[in-house]
Design an enzyme around this catalytic site. Structure first.
Site, short mmCIF file in Angstrom:
data_model
loop_
_atom_site.label_atom_id
_atom_site.label_comp_id
_atom_site.label_asym_id
_atom_site.label_seq_id
_atom_site.Cartn_x
_atom_site.Cartn_y
_atom_site.Cartn_z
N ALA A 67 1.02 -0.97 -0.08
CA ALA A 67 0.11 -0.05 -0.02
C ALA A 67 0.98 1.24 0.07
CB ALA A 67 -0.87 -0.03 1.04
N GLY A 112 0.34 -4.78 0.77
CA GLY A 112 -0.83 -4.53 0.03
C GLY A 112 -0.67 -5.60 -1.29
N GLU A 115 -0.99 -9.04 -0.84
CA GLU A 115 -2.57 -9.49 -0.63
C GLU A 115 -3.33 -9.14 -2.02
OE1 GLU A 115 -2.28 -6.28 2.37
OE2 GLU A 115 -3.30 -7.46 3.74
N GLU A 135 4.07 -5.60 7.42
CA GLU A 135 3.46 -4.37 8.00
C GLU A 135 3.84 -4.43 9.54
OE1 GLU A 135 2.16 -6.63 6.00
OE2 GLU A 135 0.63 -5.87 4.54
N1 DAK Z 1 4.64 3.04 -0.74
C1 DAK Z 1 5.16 4.20 -1.37
N2 DAK Z 1 6.07 4.51 -1.77
C2 DAK Z 1 6.94 3.41 -2.18
C3 DAK Z 1 6.53 2.15 -1.54
C4 DAK Z 1 5.37 2.04 -0.83
N3 DAK Z 1 4.88 0.86 -0.24
N4 DAK Z 1 7.70 1.18 -1.76
C5 DAK Z 1 8.55 2.00 -2.42
N5 DAK Z 1 8.30 3.34 -2.46
C6 DAK Z 1 9.05 4.42 -3.17
C7 DAK Z 1 10.10 4.62 -2.46
O1 DAK Z 1 9.73 5.66 -1.47
C8 DAK Z 1 11.11 5.36 -3.51
O2 DAK Z 1 10.59 6.55 -3.83
P1 DAK Z 1 11.34 7.72 -4.02
O3 DAK Z 1 12.06 8.05 -2.59
O4 DAK Z 1 12.57 7.55 -4.94
O5 DAK Z 1 10.46 8.80 -4.37
C9 DAK Z 1 10.70 4.37 -4.56
O6 DAK Z 1 9.54 3.61 -4.49
C10 DAK Z 1 11.79 3.28 -4.95
O7 DAK Z 1 12.02 2.58 -3.57
P2 DAK Z 1 13.47 2.46 -3.02
O8 DAK Z 1 14.29 3.38 -3.26
O9 DAK Z 1 13.10 2.04 -1.51
O10 DAK Z 1 13.81 1.03 -3.60
P3 DAK Z 1 14.90 -0.01 -3.33
O11 DAK Z 1 15.15 -1.04 -4.30
O12 DAK Z 1 16.17 0.54 -2.48
O13 DAK Z 1 14.03 -0.95 -2.09
C11 DAK Z 1 12.13 -2.08 -1.50
C12 DAK Z 1 12.97 -1.56 -2.78
C13 DAK Z 1 10.87 -2.71 -1.88
C14 DAK Z 1 12.76 -3.15 -0.37
C15 DAK Z 1 11.64 -1.10 -0.66
O14 DAK Z 1 11.20 0.15 -1.51
C16 DAK Z 1 10.81 -1.03 0.50
O15 DAK Z 1 11.17 -1.76 1.57
N6 DAK Z 1 9.68 -0.55 0.26
C17 DAK Z 1 8.41 -0.54 1.11
C18 DAK Z 1 8.01 -2.09 1.40
C19 DAK Z 1 6.96 -2.11 2.39
O16 DAK Z 1 7.02 -1.97 3.59
N7 DAK Z 1 5.72 -2.01 1.86
C20 DAK Z 1 4.36 -1.71 2.67
C21 DAK Z 1 4.07 -2.75 3.23
S1 DAK Z 1 2.88 -2.22 4.38
C22 DAK Z 1 -3.89 -0.76 5.84
C23 DAK Z 1 -4.15 -1.12 4.94
C24 DAK Z 1 -3.29 -1.76 4.12
C25 DAK Z 1 -1.96 -1.92 4.64
C26 DAK Z 1 -1.69 -1.39 5.90
C27 DAK Z 1 -2.93 -0.67 6.54
N8 DAK Z 1 -5.18 0.17 6.75
C28 DAK Z 1 -6.44 0.13 5.97
C29 DAK Z 1 -4.81 0.78 7.56
C30 DAK Z 1 -0.64 -2.58 4.07
C31 DAK Z 1 0.43 -2.03 4.26
C32 DAK Z 1 1.51 -2.42 3.48
O17 DAK Z 1 1.23 -2.74 2.36
#
Ligand code: DAK
Length: 260
Positions: A67, A112, A115, A135
């Site tokens: 997400a 997400g 999911e 998460e």
């Molecule tokens: N959201 C927004 N931007 C994201 C993103 C995300 N999930 N994942 C990556 N990006 C963006 C980064 O911010 C970066 O943008 P800039 O800084 O260049 O503007 C760009 O994509 C490239 O990412 P990285 O520079 O980080 O790329 P790397 O190759 O170094 O790393 C990575 C890739 C996938 C390991 C890393 O980007 C990462 O860890 N990303 C986040 C993974 C993550 O934690 N995803 C979220 C999971 S939690 C809810 C509903 C749903 C959910 C929660 C609550 N409620 C209704 C309350 C679900 C939540 C999730 O999905």
């Protein structure tokens, strides 16, 4: 319809939906959710000859890295629950879509994104795909049914481990756990998904829709899947396609189904 964050193309009766936010690793923001909702409730059902749908991510790096974390600022309990409920509804639409939906997972499929892939009927992973539910790193539980569908697909023990450790797993491990159906060479995910959908496209469309319904009914606590199968069987017995399927078998030829 012209979408802002999705690219939708049609070929051979198959719709390919590409989440087109490559610079944000195809993170699922509000626009992506509302456009997916539109496709699965309006555009998809209006396509008379649609036999299946593929969902994939733009670029080589990500299917969807979660997400959109940047939209989480300022959430309170009420807003978070509404957001979660909305996401559940959109993913249910995908899961209950009467045509097969396959996720072609071309890279990171996290939170997400994982999911979303799990809401599809099948998953094809490229060799570089990575799966995870990170998460707990953010102080959250999954919000779009990750705690439920991961158990359905891989069982409680491994689901618990992945959800609690936030570990990311590679495509081969996802295959051995049953999270994905096939692992293919990087870049071949959409082609493999298409191959499967083309095969399903030769089957009786009403029977395909009923199989999807019956399998989903198994996981629906308000439904009796066995009863659902009995009723589906009865309904299909009166279709033209059943008559054609049985006739074609006797005549040793390929059936020509009409979806009637
Ligand atoms: N959201 C927004 N931007 C994201 C993103 C995300 N999930 N994942 C990556 N990006 C963006 C980064 O911010 C970066 O943008 P800039 O800084 O260049 O503007 C760009 O994509 C490239 O990412 P990285 O520079 O980080 O790329 P790397 O190759 O170094 O790393 C990575 C890739 C996938 C390991 C890393 O980007 C990462 O860890 N990303 C986040 C993974 C993550 O934690 N995803 C979220 C999971 S939690 C809810 C509903 C749903 C959910 C929660 C609550 N409620 C209704 C309350 C679900 C939540 C999730 O999905």
């Amino acid at each position: 319809m012209d979408y802002q964050s999705l690219i939708v193309t049609y070929e051979d009766g198959i719709a390919t939906i590409t989440i087109n936010r490559e610079r944000a690793l195809n993170a699922l923001n509000k626009v992506v959710f509302s456009e997916l909702r539109h496709f699965f409730s309006v555009e998809g059902p209006a396509q008379e000859n649609l036999s299946g749908v593929i969902i994939t991510g733009a670029g080589e790096k990500a299917f969807a890295a979660g997400a959109d974390i940047k939209e989480f600022a300022g959430l309170n309990a009420e807003k978070a629950m509404a957001l979660s409920q909305y996401g559940h509804e959109v993913f249910f639409m995908i899961e209950q879509f009467p045509k097969p939906v396959i996720a072609a997972v071309n890279g990171f499929s996290l939170g997400g994104g994982c999911e979303l892939a799990m809401a599809c009927h099948m998953r094809i992973a490229g060799a570089k795909a990575r799966f995870g539910q990170p998460e707990v790193n953010l102080g959250l539980t999954p919000g779009y049914a990750g705690t439920q569908r991961l158990i359905q697909l891989i069982g409680k023990s491994k689901a618990m481990e992945l959800l609690l450790t936030a570990d990311m797993i590679k495509a081969d491990e996802a295959l051995s756990l049953g999270l994905v159906n096939h692992v293919v060479e990087q870049g071949e995910e959409v082609a493999k998904a298409k191959e499967i959908l083309m095969k399903i496209g030769t089957k009786a469309p009403l029977a395909v829709a009923k199989v999807i319904e019956c399998v989903n009914a198994y996981f629906d606590k308000t439904a009796d899947g066995f009863e659902h199968e009995v009723k589906s069987f009865g309904l299909l017995a009166e279709t033209e396609d059943f008559v054609e399927g049985a006739k074609a078998f006797v005549e040793k030829r390929k059936a020509v189904f009409k979806g009637k």
